[in-house]
Design an enzyme around this catalytic site. Structure first.
Site, PDB file in Angstrom:
ATOM      1  N   SER A   1       0.872  -1.189   0.000  1.00 20.24           N
ATOM      2  CA  SER A   1       0.000   0.000   0.000  1.00 20.24           C
ATOM      3  C   SER A   1       0.893   1.218   0.000  1.00 20.24           C
ATOM      4  O   SER A   1       2.093   1.114   0.341  1.00 20.24           O
ATOM      5  CB  SER A   1      -0.842  -0.013   1.282  1.00 20.24           C
ATOM      6  OG  SER A   1      -1.487   1.230   1.488  1.00 20.24           O
TER       7      SER A   1
ATOM      8  N   TYR B   1      -2.226  -1.438  10.432  1.00 24.88           N
ATOM      9  CA  TYR B   1      -2.180  -1.511   8.962  1.00 24.88           C
ATOM     10  C   TYR B   1      -0.845  -0.981   8.439  1.00 24.88           C
ATOM     11  O   TYR B   1      -0.194  -1.609   7.604  1.00 24.88           O
ATOM     12  CB  TYR B   1      -3.349  -0.697   8.398  1.00 24.88           C
ATOM     13  CG  TYR B   1      -3.587  -0.839   6.914  1.00 24.88           C
ATOM     14  CD1 TYR B   1      -4.355  -1.892   6.407  1.00 24.88           C
ATOM     15  CD2 TYR B   1      -3.059   0.074   6.019  1.00 24.88           C
ATOM     16  CE1 TYR B   1      -4.581  -2.017   5.046  1.00 24.88           C
ATOM     17  CE2 TYR B   1      -3.286  -0.044   4.656  1.00 24.88           C
ATOM     18  CZ  TYR B   1      -4.052  -1.090   4.173  1.00 24.88           C
ATOM     19  OH  TYR B   1      -4.277  -1.203   2.815  1.00 24.88           O
TER      20      TYR B   1
HETATM   21  P1  NAD Z   1     -11.548  -6.083  -0.092  1.00 27.78           P
HETATM   22  O1  NAD Z   1     -12.127  -5.974   1.272  1.00 27.78           O
HETATM   23  O2  NAD Z   1     -12.366  -5.725  -1.294  1.00 27.78           O
HETATM   24  O3  NAD Z   1     -10.961  -7.545  -0.332  1.00 27.78           O
HETATM   25  C1  NAD Z   1     -10.236  -8.220   0.644  1.00 27.78           C
HETATM   26  C2  NAD Z   1     -10.181  -9.689   0.297  1.00 27.78           C
HETATM   27  O4  NAD Z   1      -9.433 -10.362   1.323  1.00 27.78           O
HETATM   28  C3  NAD Z   1     -11.564 -10.348   0.259  1.00 27.78           C
HETATM   29  O5  NAD Z   1     -11.595 -11.313  -0.774  1.00 27.78           O
HETATM   30  C4  NAD Z   1     -11.646 -11.034   1.619  1.00 27.78           C
HETATM   31  O6  NAD Z   1     -12.552 -12.135   1.652  1.00 27.78           O
HETATM   32  C5  NAD Z   1     -10.211 -11.473   1.788  1.00 27.78           C
HETATM   33  N1  NAD Z   1      -9.849 -11.796   3.172  1.00 27.78           N
HETATM   34  C6  NAD Z   1      -9.981 -11.012   4.275  1.00 27.78           C
HETATM   35  N2  NAD Z   1      -9.575 -11.693   5.368  1.00 27.78           N
HETATM   36  C7  NAD Z   1      -9.164 -12.918   4.938  1.00 27.78           C
HETATM   37  C8  NAD Z   1      -8.661 -14.077   5.591  1.00 27.78           C
HETATM   38  N3  NAD Z   1      -8.487 -14.132   6.920  1.00 27.78           N
HETATM   39  N4  NAD Z   1      -8.375 -15.160   4.837  1.00 27.78           N
HETATM   40  C9  NAD Z   1      -8.581 -15.153   3.489  1.00 27.78           C
HETATM   41  N5  NAD Z   1      -9.073 -14.080   2.828  1.00 27.78           N
HETATM   42  C10 NAD Z   1      -9.355 -12.988   3.540  1.00 27.78           C
HETATM   43  O7  NAD Z   1     -10.215  -5.189  -0.019  1.00 27.78           O
HETATM   44  P2  NAD Z   1      -9.286  -4.539  -1.153  1.00 27.78           P
HETATM   45  O8  NAD Z   1      -9.407  -3.060  -1.049  1.00 27.78           O
HETATM   46  O9  NAD Z   1      -9.452  -5.211  -2.457  1.00 27.78           O
HETATM   47  O10 NAD Z   1      -7.862  -4.888  -0.533  1.00 27.78           O
HETATM   48  C11 NAD Z   1      -7.016  -5.895  -1.051  1.00 27.78           C
HETATM   49  C12 NAD Z   1      -5.586  -5.612  -0.620  1.00 27.78           C
HETATM   50  O11 NAD Z   1      -5.166  -4.361  -1.172  1.00 27.78           O
HETATM   51  C13 NAD Z   1      -5.402  -5.490   0.890  1.00 27.78           C
HETATM   52  O12 NAD Z   1      -4.186  -6.089   1.276  1.00 27.78           O
HETATM   53  C14 NAD Z   1      -5.358  -3.990   1.122  1.00 27.78           C
HETATM   54  O13 NAD Z   1      -4.640  -3.651   2.265  1.00 27.78           O
HETATM   55  C15 NAD Z   1      -4.643  -3.548  -0.138  1.00 27.78           C
HETATM   56  N6  NAD Z   1      -4.838  -2.140  -0.486  1.00 27.78           N
HETATM   57  C16 NAD Z   1      -6.080  -1.642  -0.736  1.00 27.78           C
HETATM   58  C17 NAD Z   1      -6.214  -0.307  -1.071  1.00 27.78           C
HETATM   59  C18 NAD Z   1      -7.541   0.315  -1.390  1.00 27.78           C
HETATM   60  O14 NAD Z   1      -7.589   1.557  -1.530  1.00 27.78           O
HETATM   61  N7  NAD Z   1      -8.595  -0.428  -1.534  1.00 27.78           N
HETATM   62  C19 NAD Z   1      -5.076   0.521  -1.129  1.00 27.78           C
HETATM   63  C20 NAD Z   1      -3.843  -0.027  -0.862  1.00 27.78           C
HETATM   64  C21 NAD Z   1      -3.729  -1.373  -0.545  1.00 27.78           C
END
Ligand code: NAD
Length: 263
Positions: free
Chosen positions: A145, A158
């Site tokens: 991130s 985080y």
């Molecule tokens: P999201 O909530 O849409 O998806 C998260 C996914 O992780 C889901 O499929 C969920 O079921 C799965 N998950 C959660 N806990 C779990 C567990 N214990 N075991 C297995 N699966 C699990 O979130 P997102 O925004 O797509 O985030 C995905 C990644 O990207 C994360 O690591 C997040 O930190 C990172 N990220 C997101 C953003 C953003 O702006 N959305 C920015 C930077 C980084």
């Protein structure tokens, strides 16, 4: 349809939603067989699996392992090896969030975020590496991130986990440097997924402002482009890292953040 990943097997953790699903779609679009993972309603997950397989004509399997435990992480990689014949590409994407000042941060939330956002990558990587080394090829991609590079208030666990995964990425890159395996981190800024929608909703409720205004304020506070990064853009970068252009790109943390970390 392009076939640059035909014959490759990709495991994408947390791919039932958001960024993980976008990356899984991008890989399937390039011909890779996919192991999906993440939580969700079983019927909806099955529909997702079947529609990805039908749309791109690739094998898509699903395992709902809970990556909060070492056993869950080991199980996921072993299942992919057993069902799809090996793991060529591993994307550590599953992640959760909790927002709270450090002195009030619930200990169980700290432990859960470190387990899912950081330790899971250690466990999946250590399980997948022997097979990759044997085959002389591997692409490890950790979804960190902008918070892997800089901090924000109220995100102690985080930010610690994301900085940690950037460090893990560098160590694995060095340890695999001569093996045909690369390990990189992608560092997205704001992407409009359920994880971020929750933060927009909280902001709107706290400020008594419309959702659209909360969304705009959240964006411009950090992301100079004032545009969300899309899951398709992240999928495109992940595909690049798996191709010939990415063969000597390792140990990097690549921001896709509209200028957030340039400030
Ligand atoms: P999201 O909530 O849409 O998806 C998260 C996914 O992780 C889901 O499929 C969920 O079921 C799965 N998950 C959660 N806990 C779990 C567990 N214990 N075991 C297995 N699966 C699990 O979130 P997102 O925004 O797509 O985030 C995905 C990644 O990207 C994360 O690591 C997040 O930190 C990172 N990220 C997101 C953003 C953003 O702006 N959305 C920015 C930077 C980084």
């Amino acid at each position: 349809m392009s076939t640059s990943l035909k014959g490759r097997v990709a495991v994408v953790t947390g791919s039932t939603s958001g960024i993980g699903l976008g990356i899984a779609r991008a890989f399937a679009g390039e011909g890779a067989a996919i192991m999906l993972n993440g939580f969700g309603d079983p019927a909806e997950v099955e529909q997702l699996r079947a529609s990805l397989a039908a749309e791109f004509g690739v094998e898509v399997v699903y395992d709902g392992a809970d990556l909060a435990t070492a056993e869950g992480c080991e199980h996921l990689v072993r299942e992919a090896e057993r069902r799809l014949g090996g793991v060529d590409v591993l994307v550590n994407n599953a992640g959760i969030q909790h927002v709270s000042p450090v002195e009030d941060f619930p200990v169980d939330r700290w432990n859960a975020i470190i387990a899912v956002n950081l330790s899971s990558a250690f466990h999946t990587i250590r399980t997948a590496l022997p097979g990759m080394k044997k085959r002389g090829f591997g692409r490890l991609i950790n979804i960190a991130s902008a918070h892997g590079l800089v901090a924000s208030v109220n995100k102690a666990a985080y930010v610690a986990a994301k900085h940690g995964i950037v460090g893990l990425t560098k160590v694995v890159a060095l340890e695999t440097a001569e093996t045909g395996i690369t390990c990189n981190a992608i560092c997205p800024g704001w992407v409009l997924t359920p994880l971020v929608q929750k933060q927009i909703d909280v902001r709107a409720a706290a400020g008594g402002i419309p959702i659209a205004q909360a969304e705009r304020e959240l964006l411009i506070e950090k992301q100079p482009s004032a545009r969300f990064t899309t899951v398709e853009q992240l999928g495109g970068l992940a595909v690049f890292l798996c191709g010939p252009g990415g063969a000597n790109l390792t140990g990097a943390s690549l921001p896709v953040d509209g200028g957030w970390t340039a400030q």
